[in-house]
Scaffold this motif. Structure first.
Motif: not given
Length: 137
Positions: A30-33, A62-72
């Motif tokens: 999961v990526w953050k801004p 390919s190993n990232m979670s879907p980006i759900l955050s508007k900020e990210t």
């Protein structure tokens, strides 16, 4: 394919493909801004090695979670814009097996309004490298 000047973080890595003017990164989880901001900073620093010459970027989400955050999502849109302004001529996404990632990355490109940067999606790194080679990068 060997990477040089690699920067490793818990959320992924970035570096330069040896012998080519190509940046590469791969994300994990999961990526953050703030991760995206850090990636932007690192990619721009690495791009200085190209001394103003055209370059490309290969992104492996390919190993990232879907980006759900508007900020990210906004941060990834900024990434496209910043790379385009820095002289990036093409982006190759290694996300050909995941339709959701492909849609997200295309959305970020469209929102960035960087029209002169080519963006394509590939299943393998070899396909991406061949495409970039055809462009002279």
């Amino acid at each position: 394919m060997e990477l040089i000047h690699t920067i490793n973080k818990p959320e992924g890595y970035c570096g330069i493909i040896k012998g080519r003017n190509i940046l590469k990164s791969a994300g994990v989880g999961v990526w953050k801004p703030e991760y995206v901001e850090d990636l932007i900073k690192n990619l721009l620093e690495l791009a200085k090695n190209f001394q103003g010459e055209d370059f490309a970027y290969i992104a492996d989400p390919s190993n990232m979670s879907p980006i759900l955050s508007k900020e990210t999502s906004a941060a990834f849109t900024k990434l496209h814009s910043v790379l385009g302004k820095a002289g990036c001529k093409a982006v190759a996404f290694l996300d050909g097996n995941t339709a959701a990632m492909k849609l997200q990355s295309q959305k970020h490109q469209n929102l960035s309004e960087v029209k002169e940067m080519l963006v394509l999606h590939f299943k393998t790194e070899e396909e991406a490298l061949n495409w970039l080679g055809e462009m002279g990068i």
